[in-house]
Design a protein around this motif. Structure first.
Motif, PDB file in Angstrom:
ATOM      1  N   GLU A  11       0.889  -1.331  -0.119  1.00  0.00           N
ATOM      2  CA  GLU A  11      -0.126  -0.132   0.081  1.00  0.00           C
ATOM      3  C   GLU A  11       0.996   1.000  -0.078  1.00  0.00           C
ATOM      4  N   ASP A  12       2.175   1.137   0.470  1.00  0.00           N
ATOM      5  CA  ASP A  12       2.916   2.225   0.643  1.00  0.00           C
ATOM      6  C   ASP A  12       3.733   2.503  -0.578  1.00  0.00           C
ATOM      7  N   GLY A  13       3.354   1.730  -1.689  1.00  0.00           N
ATOM      8  CA  GLY A  13       4.289   1.682  -3.000  1.00  0.00           C
ATOM      9  C   GLY A  13       5.557   0.861  -3.012  1.00  0.00           C
ATOM     10  N   THR A  14       5.916   0.248  -2.011  1.00  0.00           N
ATOM     11  CA  THR A  14       7.202  -0.328  -2.018  1.00  0.00           C
ATOM     12  C   THR A  14       6.558  -1.610  -2.354  1.00  0.00           C
ATOM     13  N   TYR A  15       7.834  -2.444  -2.739  1.00  0.00           N
ATOM     14  CA  TYR A  15       7.566  -3.934  -3.040  1.00  0.00           C
ATOM     15  C   TYR A  15       8.165  -4.763  -1.949  1.00  0.00           C
ATOM     16  N   GLU A  16       7.660  -5.955  -1.963  1.00  0.00           N
ATOM     17  CA  GLU A  16       7.951  -7.202  -0.822  1.00  0.00           C
ATOM     18  C   GLU A  16       7.862  -8.593  -1.462  1.00  0.00           C
ATOM     19  N   TYR A  17       8.855  -9.303  -1.404  1.00  0.00           N
ATOM     20  CA  TYR A  17       9.133 -10.711  -1.857  1.00  0.00           C
ATOM     21  C   TYR A  17       7.793 -11.253  -1.464  1.00  0.00           C
TER      22      TYR A  17
END
Length: 108
Positions: free
Chosen positions: A74-80
């Motif tokens: 939701e904050d625009g970052t990516y996670e594995y």
């Protein structure tokens, strides 16, 4: 007046052609960075197939050994993202927003 209109039309054509580049390159670069941060340093963009789904919310990187996924938060970052969860979220694997192999776009 005719010269102005022709000049304007030519300039707009140049702008439109210039803006036709892939809009997902920054997202793909971020996905590769996340995978490197996860310890998967052998993954290289120019030696992998990359598929973008759901307007860039899920990106799959296939290095010919494994398919790995990242998901936009939701904050625009990516996670594995684990493969089993990713495969449930992708409604149609054939319906990509963008795809490339070895750094070159795959046309639909």
């Amino acid at each position: 007046m005719k010269k102005i209109m022709i000049t304007f039309a030519v300039l707009m054509s140049v702008v439109l052609v210039g803006c036709g580049n892939n809009t997902y390159q920054s997202e793909i670069d971020e996905a590769i960075k996340v995978m490197h941060d996860e310890g998967l340093t052998s993954i290289e963009k120019n030696k992998s197939s990359i598929y973008v789904y759901d307007d860039g919310n899920i990106i799959m990187v296939d290095d010919n050994n494994y398919k790995r996924y990242v998901e936009k938060q939701e904050d625009g970052t990516y996670e594995y993202l684990r493969s089993s969860k990713a495969e449930k979220k992708i409604t149609s694997k054939n319906n990509t927003d963008y795809a490339e192999k070895n750094g070159k776009e795959i046309k639909k």
